[in-house]
Design an enzyme around this catalytic site. Sequence first.
Site, PDB file in Angstrom:
ATOM      1  N   GLY A  16      27.668 -34.445  29.257  1.00 48.15           N
ATOM      2  CA  GLY A  16      26.176 -34.108  29.600  1.00 48.15           C
ATOM      3  C   GLY A  16      25.329 -34.400  28.515  1.00 48.15           C
ATOM      4  N   ALA A  17      24.087 -34.944  28.762  1.00 49.59           N
ATOM      5  CA  ALA A  17      23.278 -35.433  27.721  1.00 49.59           C
ATOM      6  C   ALA A  17      21.824 -34.621  28.162  1.00 49.59           C
ATOM      7  CB  ALA A  17      22.939 -36.969  27.504  1.00 49.59           C
ATOM      8  N   GLY A  18      21.924 -33.404  28.740  1.00 47.73           N
ATOM      9  CA  GLY A  18      20.752 -32.598  28.720  1.00 47.73           C
ATOM     10  C   GLY A  18      20.260 -32.016  27.634  1.00 47.73           C
ATOM     11  N   TYR A  19      19.502 -31.028  27.408  1.00 44.85           N
ATOM     12  CA  TYR A  19      18.995 -30.260  26.132  1.00 44.85           C
ATOM     13  C   TYR A  19      20.291 -29.852  25.471  1.00 44.85           C
ATOM     14  CZ  TYR A  19      14.723 -29.692  28.365  1.00 44.85           C
ATOM     15  OH  TYR A  19      12.979 -30.049  28.997  1.00 44.85           O
ATOM     16  N   GLU A  40       5.092 -24.455  39.317  1.00 50.05           N
ATOM     17  CA  GLU A  40       4.590 -25.597  38.528  1.00 50.05           C
ATOM     18  C   GLU A  40       4.517 -27.039  39.355  1.00 50.05           C
ATOM     19  OE1 GLU A  40       5.783 -24.885  33.695  1.00 50.05           O
ATOM     20  OE2 GLU A  40       7.532 -26.040  34.995  1.00 50.05           O
ATOM     21  N   ALA A  65      15.782 -23.859  29.697  1.00 49.22           N
ATOM     22  CA  ALA A  65      15.574 -25.038  28.675  1.00 49.22           C
ATOM     23  C   ALA A  65      15.793 -24.247  27.378  1.00 49.22           C
ATOM     24  CB  ALA A  65      14.438 -25.805  28.519  1.00 49.22           C
ATOM     25  N   GLN A  66      15.170 -22.990  27.140  1.00 44.28           N
ATOM     26  CA  GLN A  66      15.061 -22.260  25.771  1.00 44.28           C
ATOM     27  C   GLN A  66      16.208 -21.902  25.460  1.00 44.28           C
ATOM     28  OE1 GLN A  66      12.382 -18.500  24.059  1.00 44.28           O
ATOM     29  NE2 GLN A  66      11.786 -19.639  26.115  1.00 44.28           N
ATOM     30  N   VAL A  90      31.938 -37.796  35.083  1.00 44.02           N
ATOM     31  CA  VAL A  90      33.214 -36.701  35.101  1.00 44.02           C
ATOM     32  C   VAL A  90      33.718 -36.707  36.397  1.00 44.02           C
ATOM     33  CG1 VAL A  90      34.321 -34.841  34.237  1.00 44.02           C
ATOM     34  CG2 VAL A  90      32.404 -35.949  32.755  1.00 44.02           C
ATOM     35  N   LYS A 100      26.011 -39.324  33.042  1.00 40.64           N
ATOM     36  CA  LYS A 100      26.049 -40.490  33.987  1.00 40.64           C
ATOM     37  C   LYS A 100      24.886 -41.492  34.208  1.00 40.64           C
ATOM     38  CE  LYS A 100      24.243 -37.341  37.836  1.00 40.64           C
ATOM     39  NZ  LYS A 100      24.474 -36.818  38.832  1.00 40.64           N
TER      40      LYS A 100
END
Length: 410
Positions: free
Chosen positions: A11-14, A170, A313-314, A82, A39
């Site tokens: 996973g290439a999130g935060y 938001e 995210a924090q 995956v 992905k």
Amino acid sequence: MMQTPKVVILGAGYGGLITSRQLEKTLRNGEAQVTLINKHDYHYISTQLHKTGAGTASDEKITLHIPDLLKTDKIKFKKGTVQAVDFTSKKIQLESGEFIDYDYLMIGLGFDVSTFGIPGVEENAFKIKSFRSTKAIYNHMLRQFAAYKEDLDPSRLTFAVAGAGFTGIEMIGELIEAMPKLCLKYDIPVSATRIINIEASPSVLPGFDKEAIDFTESYFKKNGVELMTSTKILECSPTSITLDNGEELPSRTLIWSGGVRGNTLLEKLDLPISKGRIMIDKFLRVQGMENVFCIGDAALFLKEDGTPLPPTAQVAIQQAELCGPNIIASLRGEQLKAFEYHHKGTVASIGNKAAVGKVFGLKITGLFAALMKQVIEARYLLVLGGPGLVIKQFFKVGKPHSELAISKQK
């Protein structure tokens, strides 16, 4: 001669990206082989997804090309999804059928949207979940505006957002900004459109303080948003939303922001899971495992009082800043550090010109809060790619949206 240990990040999130950056900075050459698997070959700034949904920001501002973010050849990027992980033989299976070995694994697979089993939501509602899913919202809205010109069916211009938490607010803020532009473009009076926010609890922003709630509610009122609090959705069809107050809303657009759960893939893995998230220890390792780490929305980290940290995210960023060093400590046989979360505040943006939140204990609303939100975003880009990336993203000029051909009307 021992083999070079293999570190794999899923996973290439935060979480995944910042852990990768930490490893790049600290690993000695040849000390480990690191592979980052995601992905797509882009990372999206998930705190900005609501802008993609309303078409208020260009795609380039929200997506970053992953290979460009990796500064060195210490990390290999692999595009893949995956399918399964065998923790005994330390192998990851991808959907392509390929197997990848690991010695150390970091799971940062992010979140899925929880629809609480409400009939029709899974099939008919739009989710603010990924870059693609939010892109679909905007394209759907364009189709509704075009179709309205032909049949004047008011359900086409009734846009409902479920949930008045952070993401819901938001999203509404972006819809408020998008409506006049879309109406102008399709030559439809703004008065023909409706924006509705449906929330099960008694007020918007549950858990925020009174100033933030009051500011948001009056901002909504001023901008013609219909707010329905203490209201639950019972069912959603392609053309209507059924509420628990007996009302049936004619609407073809329900944007769902009603809750987050761990990635559904996690349940296929043989791991300790609670509320759809993987239970981790104070060193960010999966409970009972020495060599498997997990951070971000997929992880359940309990604070001292027994409550879990929220999937924000924090939290993911702070965990990643420690996860990298802890993986390296494991590799080197050194002592791992316990994770401590420091809450820096939260800001929810309501469009570009207003926001609400609390930063370093100060309650903020309005334009100042909106600027703070940009500062927080910039800090993330700074951690990720240094000042160069901040400047590059800031000056990315929004290309006009590529218009999709109006395909089958929904």
